[in-house]
Every structure is written in C-alpha cells, then in structure tokens.
Design a protein around this motif. Structure first.
Motif, PDB file in Angstrom:
ATOM      1  N   GLN A 233      10.099 -13.677  19.904  1.00 44.84           N
ATOM      2  CA  GLN A 233       8.820 -13.129  19.438  1.00 44.84           C
ATOM      3  C   GLN A 233       8.116 -12.406  20.577  1.00 44.84           C
ATOM      4  O   GLN A 233       7.672 -11.279  20.429  1.00 44.84           O
ATOM      5  CB  GLN A 233       7.911 -14.272  18.960  1.00 44.84           C
ATOM      6  N   LYS A 234       8.072 -13.080  21.719  1.00 45.04           N
ATOM      7  CA  LYS A 234       7.377 -12.545  22.886  1.00 45.04           C
ATOM      8  C   LYS A 234       8.118 -11.320  23.434  1.00 45.04           C
ATOM      9  O   LYS A 234       7.524 -10.245  23.617  1.00 45.04           O
ATOM     10  CB  LYS A 234       7.316 -13.642  23.952  1.00 45.04           C
ATOM     11  N   ASP A 235       9.428 -11.462  23.659  1.00 50.55           N
ATOM     12  CA  ASP A 235      10.208 -10.383  24.278  1.00 50.55           C
ATOM     13  C   ASP A 235      10.277  -9.151  23.370  1.00 50.55           C
ATOM     14  O   ASP A 235      10.044  -8.025  23.812  1.00 50.55           O
ATOM     15  CB  ASP A 235      11.640 -10.850  24.577  1.00 50.55           C
ATOM     16  N   LEU A 236      10.618  -9.362  22.104  1.00 50.38           N
ATOM     17  CA  LEU A 236      10.769  -8.217  21.198  1.00 50.38           C
ATOM     18  C   LEU A 236       9.440  -7.491  21.032  1.00 50.38           C
ATOM     19  O   LEU A 236       9.404  -6.258  20.972  1.00 50.38           O
ATOM     20  CB  LEU A 236      11.301  -8.653  19.828  1.00 50.38           C
ATOM     21  N   SER A 237       8.341  -8.240  20.986  1.00 55.92           N
ATOM     22  CA  SER A 237       7.038  -7.592  20.831  1.00 55.92           C
ATOM     23  C   SER A 237       6.756  -6.664  21.996  1.00 55.92           C
ATOM     24  O   SER A 237       6.334  -5.517  21.813  1.00 55.92           O
ATOM     25  CB  SER A 237       5.931  -8.642  20.730  1.00 55.92           C
ATOM     26  N   ALA A 238       6.997  -7.164  23.222  1.00 58.91           N
ATOM     27  CA  ALA A 238       6.732  -6.342  24.410  1.00 58.91           C
ATOM     28  C   ALA A 238       7.617  -5.099  24.401  1.00 58.91           C
ATOM     29  O   ALA A 238       7.157  -3.986  24.706  1.00 58.91           O
ATOM     30  CB  ALA A 238       6.980  -7.164  25.675  1.00 58.91           C
ATOM     31  N   ILE A 239       8.876  -5.275  24.029  1.00 65.43           N
ATOM     32  CA  ILE A 239       9.821  -4.144  24.051  1.00 65.43           C
ATOM     33  C   ILE A 239       9.474  -3.143  22.945  1.00 65.43           C
ATOM     34  O   ILE A 239       9.448  -1.928  23.183  1.00 65.43           O
ATOM     35  CB  ILE A 239      11.281  -4.651  23.926  1.00 65.43           C
ATOM     36  N   LEU A 240       9.167  -3.638  21.756  1.00 67.30           N
ATOM     37  CA  LEU A 240       8.830  -2.734  20.647  1.00 67.30           C
ATOM     38  C   LEU A 240       7.530  -1.973  20.941  1.00 67.30           C
ATOM     39  O   LEU A 240       7.413  -0.792  20.606  1.00 67.30           O
ATOM     40  CB  LEU A 240       8.734  -3.498  19.326  1.00 67.30           C
TER      41      LEU A 240
ATOM     42  N   LEU B  11      21.392 -15.258  26.024  1.00 65.13           N
ATOM     43  CA  LEU B  11      20.103 -14.727  25.590  1.00 65.13           C
ATOM     44  C   LEU B  11      20.050 -13.192  25.523  1.00 65.13           C
ATOM     45  O   LEU B  11      19.492 -12.623  24.583  1.00 65.13           O
ATOM     46  CB  LEU B  11      19.000 -15.254  26.518  1.00 65.13           C
ATOM     47  N   GLU B  12      20.647 -12.502  26.520  1.00 64.71           N
ATOM     48  CA  GLU B  12      20.533 -11.029  26.518  1.00 64.71           C
ATOM     49  C   GLU B  12      21.330 -10.377  25.380  1.00 64.71           C
ATOM     50  O   GLU B  12      20.787  -9.528  24.672  1.00 64.71           O
ATOM     51  CB  GLU B  12      20.935 -10.454  27.885  1.00 64.71           C
ATOM     52  N   PRO B  13      22.591 -10.768  25.153  1.00 61.85           N
ATOM     53  CA  PRO B  13      23.262 -10.216  23.966  1.00 61.85           C
ATOM     54  C   PRO B  13      22.485 -10.523  22.684  1.00 61.85           C
ATOM     55  O   PRO B  13      22.375  -9.656  21.810  1.00 61.85           O
ATOM     56  CB  PRO B  13      24.629 -10.893  23.972  1.00 61.85           C
ATOM     57  N   LYS B  14      21.932 -11.724  22.598  1.00 66.19           N
ATOM     58  CA  LYS B  14      21.147 -12.054  21.403  1.00 66.19           C
ATOM     59  C   LYS B  14      19.950 -11.119  21.257  1.00 66.19           C
ATOM     60  O   LYS B  14      19.661 -10.624  20.177  1.00 66.19           O
ATOM     61  CB  LYS B  14      20.639 -13.503  21.488  1.00 66.19           C
ATOM     62  N   ARG B  15      19.275 -10.881  22.387  1.00 67.20           N
ATOM     63  CA  ARG B  15      18.113  -9.998  22.358  1.00 67.20           C
ATOM     64  C   ARG B  15      18.524  -8.604  21.887  1.00 67.20           C
ATOM     65  O   ARG B  15      17.851  -7.965  21.094  1.00 67.20           O
ATOM     66  CB  ARG B  15      17.527  -9.938  23.772  1.00 67.20           C
ATOM     67  N   ARG B  16      19.666  -8.125  22.405  1.00 66.84           N
ATOM     68  CA  ARG B  16      20.091  -6.762  22.033  1.00 66.84           C
ATOM     69  C   ARG B  16      20.569  -6.701  20.583  1.00 66.84           C
ATOM     70  O   ARG B  16      20.338  -5.713  19.895  1.00 66.84           O
ATOM     71  CB  ARG B  16      21.175  -6.257  22.992  1.00 66.84           C
ATOM     72  N   ILE B  17      21.225  -7.763  20.137  1.00 74.45           N
ATOM     73  CA  ILE B  17      21.650  -7.786  18.735  1.00 74.45           C
ATOM     74  C   ILE B  17      20.401  -7.749  17.842  1.00 74.45           C
ATOM     75  O   ILE B  17      20.350  -7.020  16.842  1.00 74.45           O
ATOM     76  CB  ILE B  17      22.497  -9.046  18.441  1.00 74.45           C
TER      77      ILE B  17
ATOM     78  N   ASN C  99      11.707 -11.421  32.612  1.00 73.42           N
ATOM     79  CA  ASN C  99      10.983 -10.322  31.984  1.00 73.42           C
ATOM     80  C   ASN C  99      11.954  -9.192  31.634  1.00 73.42           C
ATOM     81  O   ASN C  99      12.218  -8.312  32.445  1.00 73.42           O
ATOM     82  CB  ASN C  99       9.896  -9.824  32.945  1.00 73.42           C
ATOM     83  N   PRO C 100      12.503  -9.235  30.410  1.00 73.62           N
ATOM     84  CA  PRO C 100      13.544  -8.255  30.062  1.00 73.62           C
ATOM     85  C   PRO C 100      13.083  -6.807  30.204  1.00 73.62           C
ATOM     86  O   PRO C 100      13.857  -5.958  30.651  1.00 73.62           O
ATOM     87  CB  PRO C 100      13.888  -8.591  28.610  1.00 73.62           C
ATOM     88  N   LEU C 101      11.833  -6.519  29.876  1.00 77.25           N
ATOM     89  CA  LEU C 101      11.379  -5.128  29.959  1.00 77.25           C
ATOM     90  C   LEU C 101      11.411  -4.619  31.403  1.00 77.25           C
ATOM     91  O   LEU C 101      11.843  -3.501  31.663  1.00 77.25           O
ATOM     92  CB  LEU C 101       9.977  -4.983  29.345  1.00 77.25           C
ATOM     93  N   SER C 102      10.996  -5.468  32.355  1.00 74.47           N
ATOM     94  CA  SER C 102      11.015  -5.020  33.754  1.00 74.47           C
ATOM     95  C   SER C 102      12.459  -4.832  34.228  1.00 74.47           C
ATOM     96  O   SER C 102      12.741  -3.980  35.060  1.00 74.47           O
ATOM     97  CB  SER C 102      10.240  -5.976  34.656  1.00 74.47           C
ATOM     98  N   MET C 103      13.381  -5.623  33.677  1.00 77.95           N
ATOM     99  CA  MET C 103      14.801  -5.439  34.018  1.00 77.95           C
ATOM    100  C   MET C 103      15.301  -4.113  33.426  1.00 77.95           C
ATOM    101  O   MET C 103      16.064  -3.396  34.065  1.00 77.95           O
ATOM    102  CB  MET C 103      15.621  -6.607  33.478  1.00 77.95           C
ATOM    103  N   TYR C 104      14.864  -3.779  32.212  1.00 82.04           N
ATOM    104  CA  TYR C 104      15.290  -2.527  31.575  1.00 82.04           C
ATOM    105  C   TYR C 104      14.820  -1.316  32.391  1.00 82.04           C
ATOM    106  O   TYR C 104      15.512  -0.307  32.488  1.00 82.04           O
ATOM    107  CB  TYR C 104      14.727  -2.417  30.144  1.00 82.04           C
ATOM    108  N   LEU C 105      13.638  -1.448  32.997  1.00 79.91           N
ATOM    109  CA  LEU C 105      13.068  -0.306  33.723  1.00 79.91           C
ATOM    110  C   LEU C 105      13.845   0.031  35.003  1.00 79.91           C
ATOM    111  O   LEU C 105      13.680   1.112  35.560  1.00 79.91           O
ATOM    112  CB  LEU C 105      11.588  -0.565  34.044  1.00 79.91           C
ATOM    113  N   VAL C 106      14.704  -0.892  35.440  1.00 81.20           N
ATOM    114  CA  VAL C 106      15.538  -0.631  36.623  1.00 81.20           C
ATOM    115  C   VAL C 106      16.441   0.590  36.375  1.00 81.20           C
ATOM    116  O   VAL C 106      16.798   1.317  37.292  1.00 81.20           O
ATOM    117  CB  VAL C 106      16.391  -1.886  36.964  1.00 81.20           C
ATOM    118  N   ASP C 107      16.775   0.827  35.110  1.00 82.53           N
ATOM    119  CA  ASP C 107      17.695   1.921  34.743  1.00 82.53           C
ATOM    120  C   ASP C 107      17.038   3.309  34.715  1.00 82.53           C
ATOM    121  O   ASP C 107      17.680   4.273  34.319  1.00 82.53           O
ATOM    122  CB  ASP C 107      18.294   1.674  33.349  1.00 82.53           C
ATOM    123  N   ILE C 108      15.812   3.402  35.144  1.00 80.33           N
ATOM    124  CA  ILE C 108      15.032   4.628  34.984  1.00 80.33           C
ATOM    125  C   ILE C 108      15.739   5.901  35.475  1.00 80.33           C
ATOM    126  O   ILE C 108      15.683   6.936  34.828  1.00 80.33           O
ATOM    127  CB  ILE C 108      13.627   4.467  35.649  1.00 80.33           C
TER     128      ILE C 108
END
Lengths: 94, 471
Positions: free
Chosen positions: A27-34, B348-354, B412-421
């Motif tokens: 919930q937390k992660d997807l919200s931030a990403i979306l 967790l990361e594959p789950k997040r991407r799925i 913090n997955p978003l901050s990890m994603y930003l590494v690819d900028i």
C-alpha cells in the motif's frame, strides 16, 4: 493512498499470495510510486507521425512458422515438480 | 607474477609463449575465489570441477596451436544466464533448486571458444534492482569498500572482475544493470545495442529492453568478448547481424555531445568534476564538444518503471509452481498452488513489480499508465535520434553518485529506482552504452558513460580505448 482492497484485487489478478505485512508495505510503496508516475501527465503528446511509428520494427526478422524437433522435451518435463509419464501433473482445477 | 592480474589479452599472450597453462590460470582464480569471496558474496555457485575440465580441454586446444583469444580464459556468468547442468537461480528462492537443461546462446559461444566457466554470479532477484540487495542469497559487497554496495543488478559479475575472481564476466542490462555496477566497481561494462546479442537462455525481465553484455578489466578485453557473443541467433527473433564497420574512429575526428539534463540537480559535485575532466581530456585530444539537450529526460524513470514492471509481470507469470521451480505441492487446488508457490517463492521486489505491472495493464488503468508510457518512450527515443544527427557519441555520468552504503536505500523502492536516472533512457531508446572508469571519489570508482547510436559499439569501444590511456 491506494486501499487495502485495491492491493488485494491486484494481487488476486497476479495470482500472488501476500501476507498482512506485505499488503501494508505494498500500500505504502505502490502509492508513492504511482504518485511519482503522475509526472507523465505533463509529458507532451507525440506528433501524429511519431504515434504511428513502431517502436521495435523487428517483425521482418521473424522466421518461418515451421515446426522443429526439440531435443530437450524429456529434460524440460523432468524439471516439473509433479509428473506422470510424459505429462506434467496438476492439482484439481475445480 | 599473480596470474589473476592479467587481462584477457595478456593471458592469451602467456598461453602463446607457454608461460603457464589454462589449468594454472583456472587454479589461480579458484584460489582467489576461496580467499576473498566468502566476504564479497560475488558468486552464488562455483563450478570447480567443470572449470578444471574446461581448462584441460583448453590446454589441449592451446597445445594444438589452433586457439582463440578466449581459449582458456576464466570467466563468470551472471546467474540469470543458463549454463547447462549448473544451477540457475536468478538469485530467487523460486529457482533455488533449478538446474539449467540447456546453454544460453552466449554460453554456447564462450564454450566454443574454449573459455573456462568458473561459476555463476550474484544479482538482484530476477535482475531487479540497482544494488544486489534484492538477492535472496545476500548482498554483494563492493571490493573497494565492503560497507558499500557493488551496484546492480550485475553486482556479482562486476565485483568478481574488480576483485580478480574472474578474468571477465557476463552481465545483463535492462535499465543500467551492467553499467551501474561497472561504474561502482571500477571496471569496464558494455550494454550493447538492443538486438546485438542473443538473449536466448537469459531469464527474461523486460523483453523489450534486456541485453547481455561483457564486463571486463579494460576496453580491449571488452571488445574481444563483445565480438564473440554478438550476432544474429535464430533462437532470438530480436537479434540481428550488425554490419561490420571498418572505419577508424579517433577522438580527434569525433563530435561529442554533453546532455545538459544529465548535469542538473542531484549530481554529486565530485562525480561531476570527474566526468567534466574526462570530457576535457577528450577535448584536448581534439574532439569537438557540444552541449546537447534531451528534453524528455525527466520522464525517463516514470516511463521505464511502468514499461518494465508491465513486461516483468507478464514474463514472471511462467513461475507458477507447475512447470519448474519452487512449488507448494501441499495445496489442494491448482489455484492455491499458484498463490502459495508465487507468494512464498518471490521476494519483495519481484512482487512489487508484478503488482505495479499488473496494475498498469489492468482494466481502467491501461491508458493512463502503459499506453502513456509507450508514447513517452517514443519521445525519449526521438530525443536521442535528433541528438545523433549532429554528434557521434554522448558523454555523461553513469550514476549521480559513487557506490552507496549497504542498507541506505533498501527500504525505499522509489529512491532505488531513481538511481537509474542516467542509464534507463539509453535502454528506452535501444542504444548501446559503456561505463569507463574515469576516476574516484575517496577511493570509490566513478564511471564515465559513453553512449553511441544503434549498432555503433565499435565507435564507442575505439573512443573508450583511446580515452582509457589518458584518464
């Protein structure tokens, strides 16, 4: 924030069992990403010509649709967790 | 002489002069792995027995006099690329006990040359990540500072070469997974043009972007490995035979573009200095330097992280507990086997991407996410097309900073994603890019990224090799 119900719905579509903790984290992660994806709303529209262009363009490389004998069928079926003779066995569907 | 210090070229010369055997070279690397890898965790499995039998075969080839530059050269393969008879886990619990039943095309090509395969290297699970912290089997430590990450996802392949646990390695790059760890570990890493190298036998992450490429001690070695693995393969419909360019490429005849968007906010000042210095060196060698603009850079990460999870959610559907891999057989119905096997098998990361991908492709959201991202991808590609109308190569950083601390971004997955900028735009456009060691910040390596037009790896490699001598 994306709701618990929405997370459960997506997980169901994806055939993914999530624990309570994982649902909360999703919930937390997807919200931030979306929320971050909202950035794309400000992106310009591609021109008409660009819209029609194919990104890949590899279709011309496709080989003829001809059957070939695969030498690996035994090994591939052998990797299945449950099998009977040359068949992969699955649990009851209904 | 420590045999593990030698480059591919130097080891090849040694074989020619009969200074040492392929077996001795393999033993030197296996010894090094035993000494240092417990600490680094670059390897997920080491195939000592088969490596030594590879070496024995290589020695026979060498004795016959008919051998190539890769004969007898010990290498490491990312554990997302199949080597027949060896485990291939993609650093996932779901494939923990999976043994490859065939060779990837790149593996086959290396074997044909007589390379010695030492083992399989650690990666983020299913190559999803920028630090290898997403591996189900522990993080890879950076050989230059063990409190820091080696980068990802090909972190094991990069650390193995940097720590001299392999003479070269293969990695794969979907959003930066070769260039980023190469930059963090101070080695050379090439992400080839989409279609240059066959992906047959590479566990798929995002099929419209995945590429396999070499990770080496220097540019000359990179060229040697690339020339062996590239080319059309009928088992990968996207692969093509690129034309051989015989022209000579020199810095003094080249026009180099520097994208202003890649030097904006967020770039570490010390990294900026190192990259600007490399650009200055190219200018001193006679290159024409031009500031360029890639105006849609700011959309790259969002675009990339919609397209990639969408493709990944589809690619990972094959891991269902039925065909191969982890399966919870205690369940009563087929549906329960799916849910349980996937739920317990994926991290967790594959789950997040799925989840992200399934959401982006689902009814009611498709237009806003997936379709929009595909449109933006065309804009990103067009930016590069326009830039290459007036320049030969692009110089920019690989990453905004050197290797970060283990754990710093893990939650913090978003901050990890930003590494690819600075690395994912190249992929959206299907272009080749190389990371060249350009300096260091307090002992931490920093890579210069050299981006070329489609299928112009030769130009990148020639310029990189010339620059390597003056940096």
């Amino acid at each position: 924030m994306i709701s618990k119900k929405e997370v459960e719905h997506i997980a169901k579509l994806a055939r993914l069992e999530l624990t309570e903790n994982e649902i909360e984290k999703m919930q937390k992660d997807l919200s931030a990403i979306l929320d971050y994806f909202d950035l794309l709303k400000s992106a310009p529209l591609p021109s008409k010509i660009l819209q029609k262009q194919n990104l890949g363009g590899q279709a011309q490389n496709l080989r003829k649709d001809e059957a070939e004998r695969c030498q690996l069928s035994d090994e591939i079926i052998g990797s299945a967790p449950d099998k009977k003779d040359d068949y992969i066995k699955v649990k009851a569907i209904l | 002489m420590d045999l593990t210090d030698l480059t591919i070229k130097q080891a090849h010369q040694g074989f020619k002069k009969k200074e040492f055997s392929a077996r001795e070279l393999a033993l030197a690397y296996l010894k090094k792995i035993k000494q240092t890898d417990k600490d680094l965790n670059a390897y997920l499995s080491v195939a000592e027995e088969s490596a030594l039998s590879d070496a024995e075969l290589a020695d026979k080839k060498i004795a016959s006099g008919n051998f190539s530059e890769l004969t007898g050269i010990p290498c490491a393969i990312k554990d997302a690329i199949l080597v027949e008879g060896q485990k291939c886990t993609a650093a996932s619990k779901i494939l923990k006990n999976y043994t490859a039943v065939y060779d990837a095309t790149v593996t086959k090509k290396l074997k044909k040359e007589g390379s010695v395969i030492l083992g399989k290297t650690n990666t983020d699970e299913f190559t999803m990540g920028a630090s290898t912290e997403n591996s189900a089997f522990g993080v890879v430590k950076n050989p230059h500072d063990k409190t820091r990450v080696a980068g990802g996802s090909s972190g094991g392949s990069a650390a193995a070469v940097a720590a001299k646990e392999a003479c070269f390695s293969l990695g794969s790059d979907t959003g930066g997974s070769i260039r980023l760890p190469a930059s963090f570990c101070g080695i050379v890493g090439l992400n080839p043009t989409y279609g240059s190298v066959s992906r047959y036998g590479l566990i798929a992450h995002a099929s419209s972007l995945d590429q396999i490429g070499p990770m080496t001690k220097n540019v000359e070695d990179c060229k040697i490995v690339f020339n062996v693995i590239k080319g059309k393969d009928k088992k990968d419909a996207t692969s093509v035979e690129s034309e051989i360019q015989n022209s000579k490429f020199e810095i003094r005849n080249s026009r180099i573009g520097v994208p202003k968007e890649y030097f904006a906010e967020g770039l570490d000042k010390e990294v900026e200095k190192i990259i600007k210095n490399a650009i200055k060196k190219a200018e001193q060698a006679g290159a024409e330097i031009e500031e360029i603009s890639l105006p849609n850079t700011k959309y790259c990460i969002a675009c990339y992280y919609i397209i990639v999870p969408s493709e990944a959610s589809s690619n990972l559907a094959r891991f269902d507990g039925i065909k191969y891999g982890y399966s919870d057989q205690s369940q009563k119905t087929l549906m329960q086997v799916y849910y349980k096997s996937r739920g317990e098998g994926f991290g967790l990361e594959p789950k997040r991407r799925i989840m992200l991908g399934t959401h982006s492709l689902s009814f009611g959201y498709y237009d806003a996410y997936y379709k929009k991202a595909q449109e933006v991808r065309k804009l990103v590609k067009q930016d590069f097309t326009k830039a290459f109308e007036k320049i030969d190569l692009i110089f920019c950083p690989v990453a905004p900073f050197p290797a970060f601390k283990i754990g710093e971004k893990a939650d913090n997955p978003l901050s990890m994603y930003l590494v690819d900028i600075y690395t994912c735009g190249v992929k959206l456009a299907g272009l080749p890019g190389l990371s060249l060691p350009a300096g260091n910040v307090g002992g931490l390596p920093v890579g210069l990224q050299i981006i070329g037009n489609h299928f112009e790896e030769n130009k990148i490699l020639a310029i990189a090799q010339e620059l390597e001598n003056v940096l």
